[in-house]
Scaffold this motif. Structure first.
Motif, PDB file in Angstrom:
ATOM      1  N   ALA A  39       0.942  -1.175  -0.406  1.00 25.26           N
ATOM      2  CA  ALA A  39       0.235  -0.157   0.338  1.00 25.26           C
ATOM      3  C   ALA A  39       0.788   1.389   0.284  1.00 25.26           C
ATOM      4  O   ALA A  39       0.316   2.374  -0.515  1.00 25.26           O
ATOM      5  N   LEU A  40       2.486   1.313   0.860  1.00 26.62           N
ATOM      6  CA  LEU A  40       2.827   2.243   1.445  1.00 26.62           C
ATOM      7  C   LEU A  40       3.903   2.816  -0.002  1.00 26.62           C
ATOM      8  O   LEU A  40       4.355   3.318  -0.614  1.00 26.62           O
TER       9      LEU A  40
ATOM     10  N   LEU B 159       8.388   4.078   7.911  1.00 25.94           N
ATOM     11  CA  LEU B 159       6.735   4.236   8.240  1.00 25.94           C
ATOM     12  C   LEU B 159       6.750   4.685   9.897  1.00 25.94           C
ATOM     13  O   LEU B 159       6.185   6.104  10.227  1.00 25.94           O
ATOM     14  N   VAL B 160       7.540   4.230  10.773  1.00 28.54           N
ATOM     15  CA  VAL B 160       8.025   4.116  11.954  1.00 28.54           C
ATOM     16  C   VAL B 160       8.697   5.591  12.118  1.00 28.54           C
ATOM     17  O   VAL B 160       7.576   6.457  13.308  1.00 28.54           O
TER      18      VAL B 160
ATOM     19  N   PHE C  15       3.253  11.987   9.619  1.00 25.28           N
ATOM     20  CA  PHE C  15       2.614  11.240   9.054  1.00 25.28           C
ATOM     21  C   PHE C  15       1.397  11.680   8.234  1.00 25.28           C
ATOM     22  O   PHE C  15       1.750  13.044   8.861  1.00 25.28           O
ATOM     23  N   SER C  16       1.109  11.030   7.659  1.00 24.29           N
ATOM     24  CA  SER C  16      -0.194  11.271   6.704  1.00 24.29           C
ATOM     25  C   SER C  16      -1.557  10.848   7.179  1.00 24.29           C
ATOM     26  O   SER C  16      -1.162   9.836   7.837  1.00 24.29           O
ATOM     27  N   SER C  17      -2.558  11.426   6.471  1.00 18.96           N
ATOM     28  CA  SER C  17      -3.237  10.757   6.830  1.00 18.96           C
ATOM     29  C   SER C  17      -2.829   8.982   6.034  1.00 18.96           C
ATOM     30  O   SER C  17      -4.000   8.229   5.453  1.00 18.96           O
ATOM     31  N   ARG C  18      -2.762   9.275   4.603  1.00 20.98           N
ATOM     32  CA  ARG C  18      -2.453   8.114   3.890  1.00 20.98           C
ATOM     33  C   ARG C  18      -1.594   6.769   4.728  1.00 20.98           C
ATOM     34  O   ARG C  18      -1.552   5.262   4.958  1.00 20.98           O
ATOM     35  N   ASP C  19      -0.670   7.626   5.689  1.00 25.47           N
ATOM     36  CA  ASP C  19       0.348   6.113   6.614  1.00 25.47           C
ATOM     37  C   ASP C  19      -1.062   5.938   7.612  1.00 25.47           C
ATOM     38  O   ASP C  19      -1.187   4.989   7.629  1.00 25.47           O
TER      39      ASP C  19
END
Length: 107
Positions: free
Chosen positions: A33-34, A42-43, A51-55
């Motif tokens: 997905a990423l 991501l961590v 972080f983003s809303s996508r994350d």
């Protein structure tokens, strides 16, 4: 009831409580997905609150699926998450922390 020692968190979606867990399969789905991002990146974004809303969405979908939910990202886009976006972000961060936490007595 969820088991935090097994890496689980709970998330209420459309009034129903679901277990969420980043299993190996869920982590693989998350990587897909990423696309180009690594899980460590991501961590780090969550640790620095960058972080983003996508994350958040990718983590929540992967965690729900790891907990046995049969829905899809499009299902979640239409859903009501109890506590709104901030709760979703908090639960996503908890999933990451629990997925990569090594118990002190692990050998």
């Amino acid at each position: 009831m969820v088991n935090p020692w097994a890496g689980e968190v709970s998330l209420v979606v459309d009034g129903v409580e679901y277990p969420c867990k980043l299993t190996l399969g869920a982590l693989a789905e998350l990587e897909d997905a990423l696309e180009s991002d690594s899980l460590m990146a991501l961590v780090q974004r969550f640790e620095t609150q960058a972080f983003s809303s996508r994350d958040v969405m990718a983590l929540v979908v992967a965690g729900l699926r790891g907990g046995g939910w049969q829905g899809s990202k499009s299902d979640l886009l239409q859903a009501d998450i109890a506590g709104g976006p901030m709760m979703a972000a908090r639960k996503a961060a908890q999933m990451l922390a629990r997925a990569f936490h090594v118990p002190q007595d692990a050998g």
